[in-house]
Design a protein around this motif. Structure first.
Motif, PDB file in Angstrom:
ATOM      1  N   ARG A 217      10.230  96.403  20.655  1.00  0.00           N
ATOM      2  CA  ARG A 217       8.916  96.380  21.304  1.00  0.00           C
ATOM      3  C   ARG A 217       8.774  95.164  22.208  1.00  0.00           C
ATOM      4  N   LYS A 218       9.208  94.012  21.728  1.00  0.00           N
ATOM      5  CA  LYS A 218       9.135  92.798  22.544  1.00  0.00           C
ATOM      6  C   LYS A 218       9.999  92.934  23.786  1.00  0.00           C
ATOM      7  N   ARG A 219      11.158  93.518  23.612  1.00  0.00           N
ATOM      8  CA  ARG A 219      12.090  93.711  24.717  1.00  0.00           C
ATOM      9  C   ARG A 219      11.488  94.641  25.773  1.00  0.00           C
ATOM     10  N   MET A 220      10.890  95.748  25.337  1.00  0.00           N
ATOM     11  CA  MET A 220      10.297  96.686  26.291  1.00  0.00           C
ATOM     12  C   MET A 220       9.097  96.070  26.989  1.00  0.00           C
ATOM     13  N   ALA A 221       8.289  95.312  26.240  1.00  0.00           N
ATOM     14  CA  ALA A 221       7.128  94.655  26.839  1.00  0.00           C
ATOM     15  C   ALA A 221       7.570  93.642  27.889  1.00  0.00           C
ATOM     16  N   MET A 222       8.698  92.979  27.650  1.00  0.00           N
ATOM     17  CA  MET A 222       9.227  92.018  28.606  1.00  0.00           C
ATOM     18  C   MET A 222       9.568  92.699  29.931  1.00  0.00           C
ATOM     19  N   ILE A 223      10.152  93.895  29.841  1.00  0.00           N
ATOM     20  CA  ILE A 223      10.512  94.642  31.048  1.00  0.00           C
ATOM     21  C   ILE A 223       9.278  95.286  31.667  1.00  0.00           C
ATOM     22  N   GLY A 224       8.446  95.898  30.837  1.00  0.00           N
ATOM     23  CA  GLY A 224       7.223  96.528  31.308  1.00  0.00           C
ATOM     24  C   GLY A 224       7.386  98.017  31.552  1.00  0.00           C
ATOM     25  N   GLN A 225       6.314  98.758  31.289  1.00  0.00           N
ATOM     26  CA  GLN A 225       6.342 100.209  31.442  1.00  0.00           C
ATOM     27  C   GLN A 225       6.624 100.621  32.887  1.00  0.00           C
ATOM     28  N   THR A 226       5.959  99.984  33.844  1.00  0.00           N
ATOM     29  CA  THR A 226       6.124 100.358  35.255  1.00  0.00           C
ATOM     30  C   THR A 226       7.555 100.161  35.713  1.00  0.00           C
ATOM     31  N   ALA A 227       8.153  99.031  35.338  1.00  0.00           N
ATOM     32  CA  ALA A 227       9.537  98.764  35.739  1.00  0.00           C
ATOM     33  C   ALA A 227      10.495  99.756  35.087  1.00  0.00           C
ATOM     34  N   MET A 228      10.266 100.065  33.808  1.00  0.00           N
ATOM     35  CA  MET A 228      11.139 101.023  33.131  1.00  0.00           C
ATOM     36  C   MET A 228      11.056 102.396  33.783  1.00  0.00           C
ATOM     37  N   LEU A 229       9.836 102.837  34.096  1.00  0.00           N
ATOM     38  CA  LEU A 229       9.676 104.132  34.754  1.00  0.00           C
ATOM     39  C   LEU A 229      10.300 104.116  36.148  1.00  0.00           C
ATOM     40  N   GLY A 230      10.135 102.994  36.852  1.00  0.00           N
ATOM     41  CA  GLY A 230      10.736 102.875  38.184  1.00  0.00           C
ATOM     42  C   GLY A 230      12.247 102.948  38.144  1.00  0.00           C
ATOM     43  N   MET A 231      12.855 102.265  37.176  1.00  0.00           N
ATOM     44  CA  MET A 231      14.312 102.308  37.054  1.00  0.00           C
ATOM     45  C   MET A 231      14.788 103.701  36.675  1.00  0.00           C
ATOM     46  N   LEU A 232      14.062 104.354  35.760  1.00  0.00           N
ATOM     47  CA  LEU A 232      14.454 105.712  35.362  1.00  0.00           C
ATOM     48  C   LEU A 232      14.374 106.673  36.546  1.00  0.00           C
TER      49      LEU A 232
ATOM     50  N   PRO B  52      15.629 106.098  16.048  1.00  0.00           N
ATOM     51  CA  PRO B  52      14.584 105.068  16.049  1.00  0.00           C
ATOM     52  C   PRO B  52      14.303 104.505  17.448  1.00  0.00           C
ATOM     53  N   THR B  53      15.358 104.182  18.193  1.00  0.00           N
ATOM     54  CA  THR B  53      15.145 103.609  19.520  1.00  0.00           C
ATOM     55  C   THR B  53      14.677 104.665  20.511  1.00  0.00           C
ATOM     56  N   ASP B  54      15.127 105.922  20.346  1.00  0.00           N
ATOM     57  CA  ASP B  54      14.631 106.995  21.217  1.00  0.00           C
ATOM     58  C   ASP B  54      13.122 107.160  21.052  1.00  0.00           C
ATOM     59  N   LEU B  55      12.659 107.173  19.799  1.00  0.00           N
ATOM     60  CA  LEU B  55      11.226 107.341  19.537  1.00  0.00           C
ATOM     61  C   LEU B  55      10.418 106.143  20.045  1.00  0.00           C
ATOM     62  N   ALA B  56      10.955 104.942  19.849  1.00  0.00           N
ATOM     63  CA  ALA B  56      10.253 103.741  20.317  1.00  0.00           C
ATOM     64  C   ALA B  56      10.158 103.734  21.840  1.00  0.00           C
ATOM     65  N   ARG B  57      11.254 104.059  22.504  1.00  0.00           N
ATOM     66  CA  ARG B  57      11.255 104.080  23.965  1.00  0.00           C
ATOM     67  C   ARG B  57      10.277 105.132  24.493  1.00  0.00           C
TER      68      ARG B  57
ATOM     69  N   GLU C 145       7.601 106.280  23.001  1.00  0.00           N
ATOM     70  CA  GLU C 145       6.248 105.764  22.744  1.00  0.00           C
ATOM     71  C   GLU C 145       5.823 104.792  23.837  1.00  0.00           C
ATOM     72  N   PHE C 146       6.745 103.898  24.198  1.00  0.00           N
ATOM     73  CA  PHE C 146       6.418 102.877  25.198  1.00  0.00           C
ATOM     74  C   PHE C 146       6.243 103.487  26.586  1.00  0.00           C
ATOM     75  N   LEU C 147       7.124 104.406  26.948  1.00  0.00           N
ATOM     76  CA  LEU C 147       7.043 105.009  28.277  1.00  0.00           C
ATOM     77  C   LEU C 147       5.764 105.824  28.450  1.00  0.00           C
ATOM     78  N   ILE C 148       5.314 106.471  27.389  1.00  0.00           N
ATOM     79  CA  ILE C 148       4.112 107.294  27.488  1.00  0.00           C
ATOM     80  C   ILE C 148       2.832 106.468  27.373  1.00  0.00           C
ATOM     81  N   PHE C 149       2.801 105.548  26.405  1.00  0.00           N
ATOM     82  CA  PHE C 149       1.558 104.831  26.114  1.00  0.00           C
ATOM     83  C   PHE C 149       1.531 103.394  26.651  1.00  0.00           C
ATOM     84  N   GLY C 150       2.662 102.865  27.069  1.00  0.00           N
ATOM     85  CA  GLY C 150       2.682 101.507  27.607  1.00  0.00           C
ATOM     86  C   GLY C 150       2.716 100.419  26.563  1.00  0.00           C
ATOM     87  N   GLU C 151       2.760 100.794  25.295  1.00  0.00           N
ATOM     88  CA  GLU C 151       2.845  99.820  24.210  1.00  0.00           C
ATOM     89  C   GLU C 151       3.342 100.531  22.951  1.00  0.00           C
ATOM     90  N   ILE C 152       3.773  99.723  21.992  1.00  0.00           N
ATOM     91  CA  ILE C 152       4.143 100.250  20.683  1.00  0.00           C
ATOM     92  C   ILE C 152       3.373  99.422  19.670  1.00  0.00           C
TER      93      ILE C 152
END
Length: 198
Positions: free
Chosen positions: A93-108, A160-165, A167-174
């Motif tokens: 969760r900390k790692r994904m928050a560091m990158i951010g939802q917008t950046a993750m979606l942009g990279m994908l 576990p990581t698939d579900l966490a990712r 969650e973050f991509l859809i809701f922007g937080e875990i």
């Protein structure tokens, strides 16, 4: 924006300076406005120097994020598979928050049409976290007798990581509640169904 003056940095020193500049540029302008030119200027080098190491800004940012993500040593040994799983997902969760939802979606979005860069994304970030899950959480559980190697499947290794990712991509937080739900309502029952003593 801070710019570094040119120097005769080479090898690891130059690479780290570029990764630091990429992080500073990302923090200031975000992924959507990040350019190789902006990173090069901030690092006090040239675009060709960057392109010799990374073929695109996505590859550069994968390397940048990978250099800053929490390491396996940051996952405490809680004495139980459930506790370790919660601890690992908290690190994720900390790692994904560091990158951010917008950046993750942009990279994908950018990697969706380029199999080579998509492979770099998965090997640089996604697989690294899955490997941490196996090497830290599941190996500890195997050593404690909570489960066996045979009870694990490739899907369970990634779940576990698939579900966490997701969650973050859809809701922007875990949230803490989401972490507990993923562990208690999905992961632990799935492992018990395979015969794990958890």
């Amino acid at each position: 924006m801070e710019r570094k003056t040119a120097s005769r940095r080479r090898g690891e020193e130059l690479e780290q300076a570029i990764l630091d500049a990429a992080w500073q540029e990302f923090s200031e302008v975000g992924f959507a406005r990040l350019t190789m030119e902006g990173v090069a200027k901030r690092a006090g080098t040239s675009k060709p120097v960057l392109y010799r190491r990374w073929s695109s800004r996505v590859e550069l940012m994968i390397a940048c994020f990978a250099s800053r993500i929490p390491q396996a040593s940051s996952v405490p040994d809680t004495g139980s598979l459930r506790g370790d799983m919660v601890a690992l997902l908290t690190v994720a969760r900390k790692r994904m928050a560091m990158i951010g939802q917008t950046a993750m979606l942009g990279m994908l979005t950018e990697v969706s049409t380029d199999p080579e860069i998509r492979g770099a994304l998965f090997s640089g970030l996604v697989n690294e976290l899955t490997n941490m899950l196996y090497e830290v959480v599941y190996r500890r559980a195997i050593a404690r007798g909570e489960l066996t190697e045979e009870q694990l499947t490739q899907r369970l290794l990634r779940l576990p990581t698939d579900l966490a990712r997701n969650e973050f991509l859809i809701f922007g937080e875990i949230t803490d509640e989401a972490v507990a739900s993923i562990v208690d309502e999905v992961i632990m029952p799935a492992l018990r169904a395979r015969g794990a003593a958890v």
